[in-house]
Design a protein around this motif. Sequence first.
Motif, mmCIF file in Angstrom:
data_model
loop_
_atom_site.group_PDB
_atom_site.id
_atom_site.type_symbol
_atom_site.label_atom_id
_atom_site.label_comp_id
_atom_site.label_asym_id
_atom_site.label_seq_id
_atom_site.Cartn_x
_atom_site.Cartn_y
_atom_site.Cartn_z
ATOM 1 N N ILE A 1 5.722 5.235 3.151
ATOM 2 C CA ILE A 1 5.482 4.038 2.364
ATOM 3 C C ILE A 1 5.658 2.808 3.254
ATOM 4 C CG2 ILE A 1 6.163 2.725 0.315
ATOM 5 C CD1 ILE A 1 5.090 5.528 -0.273
ATOM 6 N N GLU A 2 4.742 1.849 3.135
ATOM 7 C CA GLU A 2 4.846 0.588 3.859
ATOM 8 C C GLU A 2 4.726 -0.563 2.868
ATOM 9 O OE1 GLU A 2 2.287 0.102 7.191
ATOM 10 O OE2 GLU A 2 2.510 2.175 7.890
ATOM 11 N N GLY A 3 5.397 -1.677 3.194
ATOM 12 C CA GLY A 3 5.269 -2.829 2.327
ATOM 13 C C GLY A 3 6.128 -3.995 2.766
ATOM 14 N N GLU A 4 5.974 -5.115 2.058
ATOM 15 C CA GLU A 4 6.801 -6.284 2.277
ATOM 16 C C GLU A 4 8.207 -6.016 1.718
ATOM 17 O OE1 GLU A 4 5.927 -9.286 3.779
ATOM 18 O OE2 GLU A 4 4.123 -8.176 4.389
ATOM 19 N N LEU B 1 12.283 0.346 -5.062
ATOM 20 C CA LEU B 1 13.441 1.229 -4.925
ATOM 21 C C LEU B 1 14.391 1.094 -6.113
ATOM 22 C CD1 LEU B 1 14.357 0.824 -1.133
ATOM 23 C CD2 LEU B 1 13.435 2.877 -2.241
ATOM 24 N N LEU B 2 14.531 -0.142 -6.605
ATOM 25 C CA LEU B 2 15.460 -0.390 -7.706
ATOM 26 C C LEU B 2 14.841 -0.143 -9.073
ATOM 27 C CD1 LEU B 2 17.137 -3.643 -6.361
ATOM 28 C CD2 LEU B 2 18.152 -1.367 -6.467
ATOM 29 N N GLY B 3 13.572 0.235 -9.106
ATOM 30 C CA GLY B 3 12.919 0.529 -10.369
ATOM 31 C C GLY B 3 12.554 -0.696 -11.182
ATOM 32 N N ARG B 4 12.562 -1.880 -10.537
ATOM 33 C CA ARG B 4 12.216 -3.106 -11.255
ATOM 34 C C ARG B 4 10.723 -3.402 -11.187
ATOM 35 N NH1 ARG B 4 17.656 -1.965 -11.261
ATOM 36 N NH2 ARG B 4 18.830 -3.591 -12.360
ATOM 37 N N THR B 5 10.048 -2.920 -10.147
ATOM 38 C CA THR B 5 8.618 -3.149 -9.996
ATOM 39 C C THR B 5 7.935 -1.831 -9.645
ATOM 40 O OG1 THR B 5 8.897 -3.712 -7.645
ATOM 41 C CG2 THR B 5 8.944 -5.528 -9.220
ATOM 42 N N GLY B 6 6.636 -1.800 -9.826
ATOM 43 C CA GLY B 6 5.869 -0.602 -9.517
ATOM 44 C C GLY B 6 5.455 -0.560 -8.054
ATOM 45 N N PRO B 7 4.680 0.467 -7.684
ATOM 46 C CA PRO B 7 4.279 0.642 -6.286
ATOM 47 C C PRO B 7 2.957 -0.032 -5.932
ATOM 48 C CG PRO B 7 3.685 2.585 -7.536
ATOM 49 C CD PRO B 7 4.337 1.635 -8.522
ATOM 50 N N SER C 1 1.801 0.357 0.394
ATOM 51 C CA SER C 1 0.805 1.242 0.992
ATOM 52 C C SER C 1 1.389 2.648 1.075
ATOM 53 C CB SER C 1 0.431 0.763 2.403
ATOM 54 O OG SER C 1 -0.147 -0.516 2.364
ATOM 55 N N GLY C 2 0.568 3.636 0.717
ATOM 56 C CA GLY C 2 1.037 5.011 0.731
ATOM 57 C C GLY C 2 1.156 5.560 -0.674
ATOM 58 N N ASP C 3 1.331 6.852 -0.762
ATOM 59 C CA ASP C 3 1.445 7.528 -2.055
ATOM 60 C C ASP C 3 2.907 7.563 -2.471
ATOM 61 O OD1 ASP C 3 0.922 8.966 -4.316
ATOM 62 O OD2 ASP C 3 0.551 10.876 -3.287
#
Length: 253
Positions: A222-225, A233-239, A243-245
């Motif tokens: 997984i890649e991202g800002e 990671l904290l379950g507050r926002t989606g993926p 980048s990545g599955d």
Amino acid sequence: MADSALGTGRWSAAALTDEVADHLAAIDHASEILARSASGLDELSVRQPSLLPGWSRAHVLTHLARNADACSNLLLWARTGIEHPMYASRDDRDQAIHQGASRSHQLLLEDLTASGDRFRAATRAMPDSDWTAEVSLSGGDVIPAAHVLRMRLLELWVHLVDLDHDVDFDDIPRDDLERLLEDVVQFFGGRADVPAVSLEVDFGTHRRSWDLRGTTSEPARIEGEPAAVLGWLLGRTGPDELSGDAPELPPWM
């Protein structure tokens, strides 16, 4: 958010002093943001739902106040050697939050300020040598007192976002985002219910990589800002911004 164990890394005396000073400054800044955000609410908006299921914004503010006192207890334990647990019990913790959430907006603000002042006084009363003293968290995990600061910083920023008012993960300073990601990865890395994930995070001036060492043989990449990765990671926002599955993670709480 559940009070959770962080890593137990060791520092030299000089590194520890720098680490403590950096976290105290970061906590002071986040506390100022919290005071401003909470003051921007009113009697109506403070009763509105937060991002935490079943909790209003008043619950979140009360939790942050009680967490400040709980962290003060741990620092008193480290300084005196006399056991002072975070809370008398989980039931007492939950009851204090639910009872406190019924208070007026003004009383919530006064409690938040007073508890924050008590915590700040507790940090200033700590001799440098006592930051390595070990204390126990509610779940029984043992950490050095210096990691109480890391725990408090995480609570402040994540629950500022949970207020769903005027702070989002993108508003967290990059240095703090890196600290928070370090701690969240360490926490997740010790859980058997977390899938294996390899994270690549772009901080603009540099990149960092972390691994969640789960039970699967091939980690998801997984890649991202920083803000997007932390929120996921904290379950507050989606993926969506990653980048990545991205696999489904277990609840943080």
